[in-house]
Design a protein around this motif. Structure first.
Motif, PDB file in Angstrom:
ATOM      1  N   ILE A 714       0.832  -1.204   0.000  1.00  0.00           N
ATOM      2  CA  ILE A 714       0.000   0.000   0.000  1.00  0.00           C
ATOM      3  C   ILE A 714       0.865   1.252   0.000  1.00  0.00           C
ATOM      4  O   ILE A 714       0.513   2.283  -0.581  1.00  0.00           O
ATOM      5  N   SER A 715       2.046   1.136   0.604  1.00  0.00           N
ATOM      6  CA  SER A 715       2.988   2.263   0.563  1.00  0.00           C
ATOM      7  C   SER A 715       3.460   2.501  -0.861  1.00  0.00           C
ATOM      8  O   SER A 715       3.584   3.651  -1.309  1.00  0.00           O
ATOM      9  N   LYS A 716       3.723   1.417  -1.605  1.00  0.00           N
ATOM     10  CA  LYS A 716       4.132   1.566  -3.003  1.00  0.00           C
ATOM     11  C   LYS A 716       3.001   2.167  -3.841  1.00  0.00           C
ATOM     12  O   LYS A 716       3.236   3.005  -4.717  1.00  0.00           O
ATOM     13  N   PHE A 717       1.769   1.744  -3.571  1.00  0.00           N
ATOM     14  CA  PHE A 717       0.622   2.276  -4.304  1.00  0.00           C
ATOM     15  C   PHE A 717       0.494   3.786  -4.090  1.00  0.00           C
ATOM     16  O   PHE A 717       0.245   4.547  -5.029  1.00  0.00           O
ATOM     17  N   ARG A 718       0.673   4.207  -2.857  1.00  0.00           N
ATOM     18  CA  ARG A 718       0.508   5.623  -2.539  1.00  0.00           C
ATOM     19  C   ARG A 718       1.646   6.484  -3.075  1.00  0.00           C
ATOM     20  O   ARG A 718       1.438   7.647  -3.420  1.00  0.00           O
ATOM     21  N   SER A 719       2.844   5.921  -3.149  1.00  0.00           N
ATOM     22  CA  SER A 719       4.019   6.730  -3.485  1.00  0.00           C
ATOM     23  C   SER A 719       4.435   6.639  -4.954  1.00  0.00           C
ATOM     24  O   SER A 719       5.189   7.486  -5.431  1.00  0.00           O
ATOM     25  N   SER A 720       3.949   5.615  -5.676  1.00  0.00           N
ATOM     26  CA  SER A 720       4.435   5.374  -7.027  1.00  0.00           C
ATOM     27  C   SER A 720       3.337   5.603  -8.063  1.00  0.00           C
ATOM     28  O   SER A 720       2.338   4.871  -8.101  1.00  0.00           O
ATOM     29  N   SER A 721       3.534   6.594  -8.921  1.00  0.00           N
ATOM     30  CA  SER A 721       2.579   6.836 -10.007  1.00  0.00           C
ATOM     31  C   SER A 721       2.611   5.689 -11.015  1.00  0.00           C
ATOM     32  O   SER A 721       1.598   5.349 -11.630  1.00  0.00           O
ATOM     33  N   SER A 722       3.782   5.079 -11.197  1.00  0.00           N
ATOM     34  CA  SER A 722       3.906   3.943 -12.106  1.00  0.00           C
ATOM     35  C   SER A 722       3.077   2.765 -11.608  1.00  0.00           C
ATOM     36  O   SER A 722       2.424   2.075 -12.398  1.00  0.00           O
ATOM     37  N   TYR A 723       3.104   2.532 -10.303  1.00  0.00           N
ATOM     38  CA  TYR A 723       2.309   1.454  -9.700  1.00  0.00           C
ATOM     39  C   TYR A 723       0.824   1.691  -9.990  1.00  0.00           C
ATOM     40  O   TYR A 723       0.102   0.776 -10.419  1.00  0.00           O
ATOM     41  N   ARG A 724       0.379   2.926  -9.767  1.00  0.00           N
ATOM     42  CA  ARG A 724      -1.040   3.240  -9.974  1.00  0.00           C
ATOM     43  C   ARG A 724      -1.419   3.137 -11.451  1.00  0.00           C
ATOM     44  O   ARG A 724      -2.522   2.683 -11.795  1.00  0.00           O
ATOM     45  N   TYR A 725      -0.505   3.536 -12.327  1.00  0.00           N
ATOM     46  CA  TYR A 725      -0.765   3.416 -13.761  1.00  0.00           C
ATOM     47  C   TYR A 725      -0.936   1.946 -14.160  1.00  0.00           C
ATOM     48  O   TYR A 725      -1.861   1.590 -14.899  1.00  0.00           O
ATOM     49  N   CYS A 726      -0.052   1.115 -13.681  1.00  0.00           N
ATOM     50  CA  CYS A 726      -0.122  -0.309 -14.034  1.00  0.00           C
ATOM     51  C   CYS A 726      -1.387  -0.952 -13.489  1.00  0.00           C
ATOM     52  O   CYS A 726      -1.984  -1.822 -14.143  1.00  0.00           O
ATOM     53  N   LEU A 727      -1.810  -0.526 -12.299  1.00  0.00           N
ATOM     54  CA  LEU A 727      -3.050  -1.060 -11.742  1.00  0.00           C
ATOM     55  C   LEU A 727      -4.228  -0.684 -12.639  1.00  0.00           C
ATOM     56  O   LEU A 727      -5.121  -1.518 -12.898  1.00  0.00           O
ATOM     57  N   SER A 728      -4.238   0.542 -13.143  1.00  0.00           N
ATOM     58  CA  SER A 728      -5.328   0.951 -14.037  1.00  0.00           C
ATOM     59  C   SER A 728      -5.301   0.153 -15.341  1.00  0.00           C
ATOM     60  O   SER A 728      -6.360  -0.190 -15.892  1.00  0.00           O
ATOM     61  N   MET A 729      -4.107  -0.166 -15.820  1.00  0.00           N
ATOM     62  CA  MET A 729      -3.993  -0.985 -17.025  1.00  0.00           C
ATOM     63  C   MET A 729      -4.526  -2.388 -16.786  1.00  0.00           C
ATOM     64  O   MET A 729      -5.221  -2.966 -17.640  1.00  0.00           O
ATOM     65  N   LEU A 730      -4.219  -2.950 -15.635  1.00  0.00           N
ATOM     66  CA  LEU A 730      -4.711  -4.295 -15.312  1.00  0.00           C
ATOM     67  C   LEU A 730      -6.226  -4.300 -15.183  1.00  0.00           C
ATOM     68  O   LEU A 730      -6.893  -5.271 -15.579  1.00  0.00           O
TER      69      LEU A 730
END
Length: 756
Positions: A714-730
């Motif tokens: 959850i820390s990575k989700f909050r701090s990483s725009s790349s993480y959030r982008y990939c989640l939206s792609m999935l």
């Protein structure tokens, strides 16, 4: 018989054994020589001084290391000669140590006849390696039954794989429990050049059930007697091992000893290192007959074809029947019968040097088997005390064992150079899927995680549970990592029913968990909790893979899909069983929702009823779950209606709804593309709704989330725009797959997502 062939293309081979001149120079074979130095901090426990310490190992030049090893080896040669001379005098004085008349056959061939003991000892490794073909297949057999032995055999296998340079074929005689554990473990391990076959122990029980046995191994301790019949008729020879064995060298060296057999010799054994068969341990001690000190059967070399020709089955049966007339039962299981047969037929035995089975039971002469670390080949924990055995060097042996116990099994997925293996269909599928991925894709690591194969050790601890007869039994299903381990005791106090847990751990963490579980007064008394260890690999927490593994291994008709940081209300298990029956879930597709609440307090007086919970809500001690950070995740539960509800009520699916539900065991699995934080439960509820499950809120059920530190994901989700982008792609890809699967009916989920 079941045969598995596992293969994976991971090249990693950091250990080499180099033979040079008349002496063996172990340059980087970490165990047993250099690891001994590391484990003992550079202080020599035996006679051999350590060459390097851990800080030096990374930058010593090879020629300097070789020079120092040569110097130390010369010193060791002198020490060996002196020690063996003194031991030789001592043995002559003792007179009865060892089967002296059979010592000539102890791992010596005609080529050794003119050599001194010193020369034979120093030449053994090179000669043995040269007598085994580079890619010759080595066969190993073990008898394995139950949960505990299944754990032990993995440590044995690790020690063999660590040192091996040849393809291996393991033959396991297993009961149903061990087969259920080991078959999926080896399938998911994907070790190249490794075959595994399983043989049902139940089929062999009639062969040995008539032999009374007082040994703690029970009927399984007699099954090595049946290997000529149990193993394939075209298998000519096999190394047979107990599961409490640790290898400190390449098993090919032991395999090479078969070529030393001569004449009618068909059984290779190490002399027993205790006084058991001498019959002088206590007054009226009467052991089974044996040749001299007898032989230990923890390590056996069997020439199966030769034994079949002399009718081994008939031979051991007649011997056992004759001896049982006076002995009444065996004390050491198959070992007693092997020794009685050899007493009558000494020509069968080829005596192995004792370093092939250093026996660490109390009061043994195992110390006479080695003068330095490099002498050690095989360590046998043949005392019921296991690691607590009395031995002058037990701390070293224990550290050696623990090294393999906690060793990362993923590192053993390495190819054998020069011995290409036939890849399995699973390996080919994975390779094909991997080639389809684009390494330049920003979300490459997310996509690769979906096809990663994790090692899985099912039923890590003993599991015994028979579902209730009312066909309404329900298992709590959850997953966790090491940082949530403290929740287990509390959950077990709140939920008396069966539990299926997937634990994401490293090999070392799994052993910490084992010690924790065995020490806990709460956990060690619960046999209805299935612990399934999924070994760590990759950079993401595979949350939905873990949930699916826990879900697949329940034996009740219904499951309660929960998270480990929630405590169910007291009595929820019996309440759910009643609700399952009342709502006729066996004939309807329903998902029963257990409303979720949370507390921010680490110490909570847990509510004993719905009335108490409502009072705590009004006082601000409790809150509806995630109302302040993710309201829509549980808003469709309609908490306002729940406060006064006395009967179950149906709710409609809404976007991002992620309740905790009770469903039939055959429900859809979780989508494993979602790893770490985000949409892992949401996607599952969408799948349930797409399959027309009714979402029904239970009016008198609740669960409470306990506070804990935020997860790394959850820390990575909050701090990483790349993480959030990939989640939206999935999420987009999930919707596309949903549309292909359910057609127009799936459009509402995509529409709802885009209208947020």
């Amino acid at each position: 018989m079941t045969v598995l062939s596992v293969s994976e293309h991971i090249s990693f081979s950091p250990f080499t054994t180099v033979c040079k001149g008349p002496y063996v120079k172990r340059k980087f074979q970490v165990l047993p020589y250099i690891t001994f130095c590391l484990l003992t901090g550079g202080k020599s426990l035996l006679l051999s001084p350590c060459l390097v310490d851990q800080s030096e190992l990374s930058y010593l030049e090879r020629d300097v290391l070789t020079s120092r090893m040569q110097m130390v080896e010369k010193e060791n040669q002198q020490l060996r000669v002196q020690l063996r001379q003194s031991q030789g005098v001592a043995r002559v004085q003792e007179g009865n140590y060892g089967n002296q008349q059979w010592m000539a056959s102890a791992d010596r061939g005609p080529e050794d006849a003119g050599n001194t003991a010193e020369e034979r000892g120093n030449n053994s490794d090179c000669s043995h390696r040269s007598m085994v073909e580079k890619c010759e297949l080595i066969h190993v057999a073990c008898v394995c039954a139950g949960h505990n032995t299944s754990r032990d055999v993995i440590t044995l296998v690790k020690s063999i794989l660590f040192h091996r340079k040849n393809p291996l074929h393991f033959h396991f005689i297993t009961d149903a429990v061990a087969h259920k554990i080991l078959a999926p473990l080896f399938q998911s391990w994907l070790v190249p050049s490794l075959q595994v076959s399983f043989y049902d122990a139940d089929n062999l029980k009639p062969e040995v059930a008539w032999v009374p046995n007082k040994h703690y191994s029970g009927i399984y301790g007699l099954m090595k007697l049946t290997l000529t019949k149990a193993l394939p008729t075209d298998l000519a020879k096999v190394i047979v091992l107990d599961t409490d064995i640790t290898f400190a060298t390449d098993i090919a060296e032991l395999w090479a000893v078969f070529r030393k057999f001569s004449g009618p010799q068909a059984i290779g054994l190490v002399e027993n290192q205790s006084d058991w068969y001498l019959g002088n341990l206590w007054k009226n001690h009467k052991p089974w007959p044996a040749l001299g000190r007898g032989f230990n059967t923890g390590v056996i070399l069997l020439l199966l074809d030769r034994l079949r020709r002399i009718d081994w089955e008939q031979m051991w049966r007649l011997t056992a029947e004759r001896e049982l007339m006076s002995m009444l039962s065996t004390s050491l299981a198959d070992q007693d019968i092997f020794n009685a047969v050899i007493k009558q037929n000494p020509f069968l035995v080829h005596q192995l040097p004792c370093f092939w089975n250093v026996q660490l039971s109390d009061h043994t002469r195992s110390e006479q088997c080695y003068t330095e670390v490099s002498d050690l080949k095989v360590i046998h924990w043949n005392s019921p005390k296991k690691l607590r055995v009395k031995n002058k060097h037990v701390e070293f042996f224990r550290n050696l064992y623990l090294t393999f116990l906690e060793y990362d099994g993923n590192l053993l997925r390495r190819e054998l150079f020069g011995c290409p293996s036939q890849p399995s269909s699973e390996s080919l599928r994975l390779q094909s899927a991997l080639e389809e991925l684009d390494e330049d894709d920003q979300c490459y690591e997310f996509r690769r995680e979906r096809i990663t194969v994790h090692r899985v050790h099912l039923y890590f601890l003993q599991y015994e549970y028979t579902p209730t007869e009312d066909d309404a039994d329900v298992t709590l299903v959850a997953q966790l990592s090491m940082d949530r381990l403290q929740m287990l005791e509390a959950i077990c106090k709140h939920w008396e029913g069966p539990i299926s847990l997937a634990l994401y751990m490293s090999d070392a963490e799994a052993q910490q968990f084992l010690r924790y579980g065995q020490a806990s007064e709460v956990l060690k008394n619960r046999k209805n909790v299935g612990y399934h260890v999924v070994y760590k690999e990759g950079q993401f927490y595979p949350v939905n893979l873990l949930r699916n593994i826990a879900l697949r291994h329940v034996n009740t008709p219904y499951v309660f899909l929960a998270d480990v940081d929630f405590l169910p209300m007291y009595g929820l298990y019996s309440y759910l069983r009643k609700s399952i029956t009342q709502l006729d879930m066996s004939h309807t597709k329903k998902a029963l929702v257990v409303p979720a609440f949370e507390t921010l307090r680490y110490r909570l007086s847990f509510p004993k009823s719905k009335a108490e919970l409502l009072s705590m809500l009004d006082m601000g001690t409790l809150y509806t779950f995630r109302y302040h950070v993710w309201t829509k995740g549980h808003a469709p539960t309609n908490y306002a209606k729940w406060r006064t509800a006395t009967t179950p009520y149906k709710v409609e699916w809404e976007c991002d709804f992620e309740p905790y539900v009770v469903v039939r065991r055959d429900c859809p699995e979780y989508d494993q593309r979602f790893v770490g934080f985000g949409w892992n439960k949401v996607s599952h509820i969408i799948e349930l709704d797409a399959q027309e499950y009714d979402l029904v809120i239970l009016p008198n059920a609740f669960m409470i989330h306990m506070p804990h530190a935020p997860s790394f994901d959850i820390s990575k989700f909050r701090s990483s725009s790349s993480y959030r982008y990939c989640l939206s792609m999935l999420k987009e890809e999930f919707h596309q797959d949903l549309s292909r699967k359910y057609g127009a009916a799936a459009l509402k989920y995509l529409t709802a997502e885009r209208n947020i």
